[in-house]
Write an enzyme that holds these catalytic residues in place. Structure first.
Site, PDB file in Angstrom:
ATOM      1  N   HIS A  12       5.106  -5.197   5.037  1.00 23.13           N
ATOM      2  CA  HIS A  12       5.041  -3.759   5.389  1.00 23.13           C
ATOM      3  C   HIS A  12       5.774  -2.995   4.293  1.00 23.13           C
ATOM      4  O   HIS A  12       7.003  -2.981   4.258  1.00 23.13           O
ATOM      5  CB  HIS A  12       5.693  -3.511   6.747  1.00 23.13           C
ATOM      6  N   HIS A  14       5.811   0.586   1.590  1.00 20.67           N
ATOM      7  CA  HIS A  14       5.310   1.889   1.124  1.00 20.67           C
ATOM      8  C   HIS A  14       5.516   1.970  -0.387  1.00 20.67           C
ATOM      9  O   HIS A  14       6.661   1.937  -0.855  1.00 20.67           O
ATOM     10  CB  HIS A  14       6.068   3.035   1.805  1.00 20.67           C
ATOM     11  N   LEU A  15       4.423   2.085  -1.112  1.00 18.84           N
ATOM     12  CA  LEU A  15       4.541   2.188  -2.581  1.00 18.84           C
ATOM     13  C   LEU A  15       4.268   3.591  -3.095  1.00 18.84           C
ATOM     14  O   LEU A  15       4.448   3.856  -4.281  1.00 18.84           O
ATOM     15  CB  LEU A  15       3.587   1.196  -3.262  1.00 18.84           C
ATOM     16  N   ARG A  16       3.776   4.486  -2.221  1.00 17.45           N
ATOM     17  CA  ARG A  16       3.477   5.873  -2.634  1.00 17.45           C
ATOM     18  C   ARG A  16       2.448   5.892  -3.773  1.00 17.45           C
ATOM     19  O   ARG A  16       1.646   5.004  -3.915  1.00 17.45           O
ATOM     20  CB  ARG A  16       4.740   6.644  -3.025  1.00 17.45           C
ATOM     21  N   ASN A  40      -0.306   5.567   4.224  1.00 18.08           N
ATOM     22  CA  ASN A  40       0.029   6.950   4.594  1.00 18.08           C
ATOM     23  C   ASN A  40       0.335   7.827   3.374  1.00 18.08           C
ATOM     24  O   ASN A  40       1.392   8.422   3.264  1.00 18.08           O
ATOM     25  CB  ASN A  40       1.180   6.991   5.617  1.00 18.08           C
ATOM     26  N   LYS A  95      -4.082   0.094   9.612  1.00 18.16           N
ATOM     27  CA  LYS A  95      -2.809   0.563  10.176  1.00 18.16           C
ATOM     28  C   LYS A  95      -3.042   1.745  11.100  1.00 18.16           C
ATOM     29  O   LYS A  95      -3.598   2.767  10.685  1.00 18.16           O
ATOM     30  CB  LYS A  95      -1.873   0.970   9.032  1.00 18.16           C
ATOM     31  N   HIS A 168       7.582  -3.078  12.344  1.00 19.61           N
ATOM     32  CA  HIS A 168       9.011  -2.706  12.308  1.00 19.61           C
ATOM     33  C   HIS A 168       9.617  -2.563  13.703  1.00 19.61           C
ATOM     34  O   HIS A 168      10.112  -1.505  14.082  1.00 19.61           O
ATOM     35  CB  HIS A 168       9.247  -1.443  11.480  1.00 19.61           C
ATOM     36  N   ASP A 240       9.381  -2.307   5.273  1.00 20.59           N
ATOM     37  CA  ASP A 240       9.198  -0.872   5.525  1.00 20.59           C
ATOM     38  C   ASP A 240      10.012  -0.069   4.513  1.00 20.59           C
ATOM     39  O   ASP A 240      10.483   1.031   4.811  1.00 20.59           O
ATOM     40  CB  ASP A 240       9.566  -0.482   6.960  1.00 20.59           C
ATOM     41  N   HIS A 244      11.908   7.953  -0.779  1.00 19.27           N
ATOM     42  CA  HIS A 244      11.761   9.419  -0.845  1.00 19.27           C
ATOM     43  C   HIS A 244      12.695   9.885  -1.951  1.00 19.27           C
ATOM     44  O   HIS A 244      13.772   9.293  -2.132  1.00 19.27           O
ATOM     45  CB  HIS A 244      12.186  10.071   0.476  1.00 19.27           C
ATOM     46  N   ALA A 256      12.228  10.644   6.786  1.00 22.13           N
ATOM     47  CA  ALA A 256      12.534   9.329   7.371  1.00 22.13           C
ATOM     48  C   ALA A 256      12.142   8.221   6.397  1.00 22.13           C
ATOM     49  O   ALA A 256      11.046   8.241   5.842  1.00 22.13           O
ATOM     50  CB  ALA A 256      11.782   9.153   8.681  1.00 22.13           C
TER      51      ALA A 256
HETATM   52  O1  DOR Z   1      11.049   5.699   8.261  1.00 23.33           O
HETATM   53  C1  DOR Z   1       9.858   5.636   8.028  1.00 23.33           C
HETATM   54  N1  DOR Z   1       9.362   6.037   6.850  1.00 23.33           N
HETATM   55  N2  DOR Z   1       9.038   5.186   8.986  1.00 23.33           N
HETATM   56  C2  DOR Z   1       7.698   5.234   8.842  1.00 23.33           C
HETATM   57  O2  DOR Z   1       7.018   4.821   9.736  1.00 23.33           O
HETATM   58  C3  DOR Z   1       7.097   5.819   7.635  1.00 23.33           C
HETATM   59  C4  DOR Z   1       8.004   5.758   6.501  1.00 23.33           C
HETATM   60  C5  DOR Z   1       7.548   6.620   5.336  1.00 23.33           C
HETATM   61  O3  DOR Z   1       6.359   6.579   4.994  1.00 23.33           O
HETATM   62  O4  DOR Z   1       8.387   7.309   4.753  1.00 23.33           O
HETATM   63 ZN    ZN Z   2       6.242   2.034   7.346  1.00 21.73          ZN
END
Ligand code: DOR
Ligand code: ZN
Length: 336
Positions: A12, A14-16, A40, A95, A168, A240, A244, A256
Site C-alpha cells: 500500500h 502513495h507515489l503521487r 488517488n 481500490k 491499513h 501507506d 505531502h 493526512a
Molecule cells: O493518511 C492518509 N493519507 N490516508 C489515506 O487514506 C490517504 C493518504 C494520502 O493519500 O495522503
Molecule cells: Zn493510503
C-alpha cells in the site's frame, strides 16, 4: 548482527506524480521489489490509458531499480465486466474509497448499496481482481473503522469469491474480522504499529503523524502488533507512506498522511529482532503478500540490514519523514 530480507514488498504505497514522484519513487524502488500503487491522484486513475501512462511515469522515476509497480484503479460502480476484462492484465487490484473520506477520494462510493455495487464486484470476482478497501464510515473519527466492519461483512458474504483487503487496519475489531471471513485480508502500516492517538494529539499536535485512519488506542495497537509479529498469513505490510509537502502538513488544515517509505525496513527490522523473528518479518514484508496476491510476479532482490546507526534525515526534498532527526538502530548496508 546482519539480517537479510528477500524481495520486500510494500502492499500500500502513495507515489503521487510529477516532482513528488521523482523524489519519493526512488526511495521505495531502491529497497523494495514491488509495491501496490494507490490511484488517488487528481483526477484519480480510472482509465486504462491513465493507468498505463502513470505506470510509465513511475518506472521512469524509479530509473534502473528492480521494482514492479503493481497498479490499481480507483473503484467506480460503473466499471463493466467488458472494461475490467480489457484492463485485467495491466492491474493488480482495484481500490475502493468511501466518498470524501481521505485525500483525493471525492469520487468514491457513497451509501454502499449492494445492488449498485454488485455488477462490478461480481465481475471482479469472476476475473479474480482483488478489492482493496479504505474501511471508514463518516461517523465519529475514532469509531469510523469499527463501524465499517459491518460493511466488510456485507462485502465478504455477498462476494465470497472476491479477495477483499482491509487496508491499513487500526483496530482490534478489524483484526477480529480477519478471523471470521476466509476472503478478508489486511495490510498494516509502519506508523500504526508504533503510535496511538496520544502520540498525535496527546501533547503538542504532531502534524507529521496525522493520518487516516487516525491512530487509535493502545489495545488496538497491541492487536495489530500481535498479528504482525506472528507473521499472520492474512496480514501484509503496506506502509501507506503518503508524502505531502511540508507546508501542507505544518499548516491550518493539515493534510493526512505519514511519510515512512525510506525508514520502513530499518524500523521493522529493529522491531522484529526485538519481539519476534526475522522469519516472521520475511512473512510480513513479502511471503504473505506473495501468497495472498497470487497474481503478482516479484523481482528478486536481497536487502541486507546491519546493526549500524542511521540518523533519519530531517527532510527528503520538501517532505518530512516519520522519526525525522532521530537515530534508528539498523541501516540498509547492501542491496542486490
Ligand atoms: O493518511 C492518509 N493519507 N490516508 C489515506 O487514506 C490517504 C493518504 C494520502 O493519500 O495522503
Ligand atoms: Zn493510503
Amino acid at each position: 548482527m546482519s539480517i537479510t530480507l528477500n524481495s520486500p514488498l510494500d502492499m500500500h504505497l502513495h507515489l503521487r506524480d510529477e516532482e513528488m514522484l521523482s523524489v519519493v519513487g526512488p526511495l521505495s524502488s531502491e529497497s523494495f521489489s514491488g509495491a501496490i500503487i494507490m490511484p488517488n491522484l487528481v483526477p484519480p486513475v480510472s482509465t486504462k490509458e491513465g493507468l498505463l501512462s502513470y505506470k510509465e511515469r513511475i518506472l521512469k522515476a524509479c530509473k534502473n531499480d528492480t521494482f514492479t509497480p503493481y497498479m490499481t484503479l480507483f473503484f467506480k460502480p460503473t466499471y463493466t465486466k467488458a472494461f475490467l476484462a480489457s484492463v485485467k492484465d495491466e492491474l493488480t487490484a482495484i481500490k475502493l474509497y468511501p466518498a470524501g473520506i481521505t485525500t483525493n477520494s471525492e469520487g468514491g462510493v457513497s451509501g454502499f448499496d449492494v445492488d449498485e455495487l454488485r455488477p462490478t464486484l461480481d465481475a471482479m470476482s469472476e476475473l479474480e481482481i482483488p478489492l482493496c478497501v479504505h474501511g471508514e464510515t463518516n461517523g465519529f473519527v475514532m469509531d469510523r473503522e469499527a463501524e465499517f466492519v459491518s460493511i466488510y461483512e456485507m462485502l465478504a458474504t455477498n462476494f465470497p469469491k472476491l479477495k477483499i483487503i482491509m487496508e491499513h487496519i487500526t483496530t482490534k475489531e478489524s483484526v477480529a474480522a480477519l478471523e471470521k471471513f476466509d476472503n478478508l485480508y489486511a495490510t498494516i502500516t509502519l506508523h500504526h504499529l508504533f503510535i496511538t492517538l496520544d502520540d498525535v494529539a496527546g501533547g503538542m499536535l504532531q502534524p507529521h503523524l496525522f493520518c487516516k485512519p487516525i491512530a487509535k488506542r493502545p489495545e488496538d495497537r497491541d492487536a495489530l502488533r500481535k498479528v504482525a509479529l506472528e507473521g499472520h498469513p492474512k496480514v501484509m505490510f503496506g506502509s501507506d507512506s503518503a508524502p505531502h509537502p511540508q507546508h501542507a502538513k505544518e499548516s491550518c488544515g493539515c493534510a493526512a498522511g505519514v511519510f515512512t517509505a525510506p525508514i520502513a525496513l530499518q524500523v521493522l527490522t529493529e522491531f522484529f529482532v526485538k519481539y519476534s523473528t526475522v522469519e516472521k518479518l520475511q512473512d510480513f514484508v513479502s511471503n504473505n503478500a506473495r501468497n495472498i496476491y497470487s497474481n503478482i510476479e516479484i523481482p528478486n532482490k536481497t536487502i541486507t540490514l546491519e546493526e549500524k546507526e542511521f540518523t533519519v534525515p530531517q527532510k527528503y526534498a520538501d517532505v518530512v519523514p516519520m522519526y525525522a532527526g532521530e537515530k534508528l538502530k539498523y541501516s540498509i548496508t547492501e542491496i542486490n
